[in-house]
Design an enzyme around this catalytic site. Sequence first.
Site, PDB file in Angstrom:
ATOM      1  N   ASP A  45      22.461 -27.691   8.742  1.00 28.73           N
ATOM      2  CA  ASP A  45      23.066 -29.139   7.817  1.00 28.73           C
ATOM      3  C   ASP A  45      23.676 -28.707   7.961  1.00 28.73           C
ATOM      4  O   ASP A  45      24.716 -29.569   7.355  1.00 28.73           O
ATOM      5  CB  ASP A  45      21.638 -28.431   6.898  1.00 28.73           C
ATOM      6  CG  ASP A  45      20.314 -29.037   6.927  1.00 28.73           C
ATOM      7  OD1 ASP A  45      19.718 -28.156   6.926  1.00 28.73           O
ATOM      8  OD2 ASP A  45      20.776 -29.753   6.537  1.00 28.73           O
ATOM      9  N   ARG A  95      15.164 -38.307   5.692  1.00 30.56           N
ATOM     10  CA  ARG A  95      15.550 -36.569   4.982  1.00 30.56           C
ATOM     11  C   ARG A  95      15.938 -36.053   6.813  1.00 30.56           C
ATOM     12  O   ARG A  95      15.508 -36.842   7.540  1.00 30.56           O
ATOM     13  CB  ARG A  95      14.812 -35.202   4.342  1.00 30.56           C
ATOM     14  CG  ARG A  95      13.256 -35.886   4.423  1.00 30.56           C
ATOM     15  CD  ARG A  95      12.334 -34.716   5.256  1.00 30.56           C
ATOM     16  NE  ARG A  95      12.857 -33.780   6.334  1.00 30.56           N
ATOM     17  CZ  ARG A  95      12.981 -33.700   7.535  1.00 30.56           C
ATOM     18  NH1 ARG A  95      12.911 -34.076   8.209  1.00 30.56           N
ATOM     19  NH2 ARG A  95      13.307 -32.486   7.694  1.00 30.56           N
ATOM     20  N   GLY A  96      16.584 -34.741   7.252  1.00 34.10           N
ATOM     21  CA  GLY A  96      16.823 -34.154   7.788  1.00 34.10           C
ATOM     22  C   GLY A  96      18.453 -35.016   7.831  1.00 34.10           C
ATOM     23  O   GLY A  96      18.742 -36.097   7.859  1.00 34.10           O
ATOM     24  N   ALA A  97      19.504 -33.827   8.463  1.00 32.42           N
ATOM     25  CA  ALA A  97      21.241 -33.650   7.954  1.00 32.42           C
ATOM     26  C   ALA A  97      21.580 -35.065   8.561  1.00 32.42           C
ATOM     27  O   ALA A  97      21.848 -36.051   8.375  1.00 32.42           O
ATOM     28  CB  ALA A  97      21.870 -32.540   9.150  1.00 32.42           C
ATOM     29  N   GLN A 146       7.608 -29.223   5.222  1.00 30.31           N
ATOM     30  CA  GLN A 146       7.766 -30.198   6.258  1.00 30.31           C
ATOM     31  C   GLN A 146       7.063 -30.127   7.896  1.00 30.31           C
ATOM     32  O   GLN A 146       7.589 -31.141   8.799  1.00 30.31           O
ATOM     33  CB  GLN A 146       9.301 -30.668   6.518  1.00 30.31           C
ATOM     34  CG  GLN A 146      10.626 -31.452   5.582  1.00 30.31           C
ATOM     35  CD  GLN A 146      10.656 -30.557   4.207  1.00 30.31           C
ATOM     36  OE1 GLN A 146       9.605 -29.003   3.761  1.00 30.31           O
ATOM     37  NE2 GLN A 146      11.805 -30.232   3.031  1.00 30.31           N
ATOM     38  N   ASN A 176      20.447 -24.292   6.604  1.00 27.03           N
ATOM     39  CA  ASN A 176      19.513 -24.503   7.700  1.00 27.03           C
ATOM     40  C   ASN A 176      18.928 -24.654   5.997  1.00 27.03           C
ATOM     41  O   ASN A 176      18.876 -23.384   5.436  1.00 27.03           O
ATOM     42  CB  ASN A 176      19.160 -24.334   8.740  1.00 27.03           C
ATOM     43  CG  ASN A 176      18.224 -25.183   8.951  1.00 27.03           C
ATOM     44  OD1 ASN A 176      17.905 -26.821   9.058  1.00 27.03           O
ATOM     45  ND2 ASN A 176      16.635 -24.871   9.445  1.00 27.03           N
ATOM     46  N   ARG A 191      23.557 -35.413  -1.970  1.00 26.75           N
ATOM     47  CA  ARG A 191      22.329 -34.248  -1.289  1.00 26.75           C
ATOM     48  C   ARG A 191      23.937 -33.810  -1.069  1.00 26.75           C
ATOM     49  O   ARG A 191      24.552 -33.495   0.006  1.00 26.75           O
ATOM     50  CB  ARG A 191      21.314 -34.553  -0.023  1.00 26.75           C
ATOM     51  CG  ARG A 191      20.240 -35.288  -0.443  1.00 26.75           C
ATOM     52  CD  ARG A 191      19.047 -34.938   0.399  1.00 26.75           C
ATOM     53  NE  ARG A 191      17.909 -33.186   0.244  1.00 26.75           N
ATOM     54  CZ  ARG A 191      17.679 -32.709   1.025  1.00 26.75           C
ATOM     55  NH1 ARG A 191      17.380 -33.525   1.833  1.00 26.75           N
ATOM     56  NH2 ARG A 191      17.374 -31.622   0.790  1.00 26.75           N
TER      57      ARG A 191
HETATM   58  O1  MRU Z   1      16.276 -30.914   3.247  1.00 29.18           O
HETATM   59  P1  MRU Z   1      15.227 -31.752   4.534  1.00 29.18           P
HETATM   60  O2  MRU Z   1      14.038 -31.413   4.688  1.00 29.18           O
HETATM   61  O3  MRU Z   1      16.707 -32.627   4.605  1.00 29.18           O
HETATM   62  O4  MRU Z   1      16.194 -30.222   5.754  1.00 29.18           O
HETATM   63  C1  MRU Z   1      16.079 -30.186   7.251  1.00 29.18           C
HETATM   64  C2  MRU Z   1      16.840 -29.094   7.409  1.00 29.18           C
HETATM   65  O5  MRU Z   1      16.847 -28.016   7.314  1.00 29.18           O
HETATM   66  C3  MRU Z   1      17.048 -29.088   9.089  1.00 29.18           C
HETATM   67  O6  MRU Z   1      16.555 -28.334  10.039  1.00 29.18           O
HETATM   68  C4  MRU Z   1      18.423 -29.815   9.425  1.00 29.18           C
HETATM   69  O7  MRU Z   1      18.171 -30.882   8.436  1.00 29.18           O
HETATM   70  C5  MRU Z   1      18.533 -30.968  10.860  1.00 29.18           C
HETATM   71  S1  MRU Z   1      17.540 -31.509  11.262  1.00 29.18           S
HETATM   72  C6  MRU Z   1      18.032 -32.473  12.708  1.00 29.18           C
END
Ligand code: MRU
Length: 347
Positions: A237, A46-48, A196, A247, A89
């Site tokens: 995101d 996970r994470g963009a 997270q 985000n 996603r």
């Molecule tokens: O649902 P997630 O854990 O994928 O959400 C992640 C976030 O919102 C992060 O802040 C975003 O992706 C930036 S990661 C460098």
Amino acid sequence: MPVTTLQWVDGKIRMIDQTLLPTELKYLHIDNLEVLAEAIRNLRVRGAPAIGVAAAFGMVLAGQQAPYSDKKQFLAGLDNAASFLKATRPTAVNLAWAVDRLLKGVRQRENLDIPDLKRWLIDEAMALYGQDRDINRRIGAHGEKLIPQNAQVVTHCNTGALATVDYGTALGVIYSAHANGKKIHVWVDETRPLLQGARLNMWELAQENIDATLICDNMAAMVMRKHKIDLCIVGADRIARNGDTANKIGTYGLAVAARHHGVPFYVAAPISTIDFAIASGVEIPIEERAASEITHGFGRQTAPEGAKVYAPAFDVTPVELISGIITESGIISSPYELQLPKSLKNT
Ligand code: MRU
């Protein structure tokens, strides 16, 4: 970072299963598109930026899985894989951006043989992987200038090495300040409902020996009132042309609290997170998650059976609450409509 979040090894994606952290460090070895899609949907990765690179390797898998000798079928298989991956996603634009980049590249090389196209797909996914590493270091180097000595920083959601290929965006800025000898204390929002912040940020910050205190999301305003917070820094995101930023859910509330307490609020993100196709945050698709993530978080029922639930995974922070956007080409500030396109030219 002593561990690698995501890697292409022997024709497979080797990735940490982030749902098991912080108590278990286990790697998945994925060589199948369906298994990858499940891992993305269920936040094993996970994470963009991380899901962008994972999906790029997903396109490589799609190419390898394809038993076709016919070019038309091969290209149709890639089209299907791209749509399948993009549906996993919807909010983080990096995923669609990476998939489209590979698809477009293949389309531009349609005259090559299938084995050459497969090789090109691997090379391109590896290039994205390498670029993410480099981009995060550059974001860190620009952003660390905002961090004073003895800084008190609040952050939300995991934006470190686990959310990217390596190093991270918002946490990367903190790593960079730490590496430059700045003393820094991080207040870590736990990030309800999937934690997270608690599970992943606290784990990463401990590995880097950075002083951090975990708080529930609903404590951030009080922390800002009681402690001299220098700045908030979060990831993104998807960023619209006007600077509105999607985000992790809870970011908007943090930005409102920061404005009320006069705390600067920064977003750190690669330029690939900017969606130049959309004018404002209203157009950003917001993923809704299963109600069970709230009513039965981590296996324990915490709401009555049948409780009505609203579960958006992200929110949009309006641009007027954002002090600046830290990208690999520098720190951008208002007017974003003018400044964001310039950042594209400077990459
Ligand atoms: O649902 P997630 O854990 O994928 O959400 C992640 C976030 O919102 C992060 O802040 C975003 O992706 C930036 S990661 C460098």
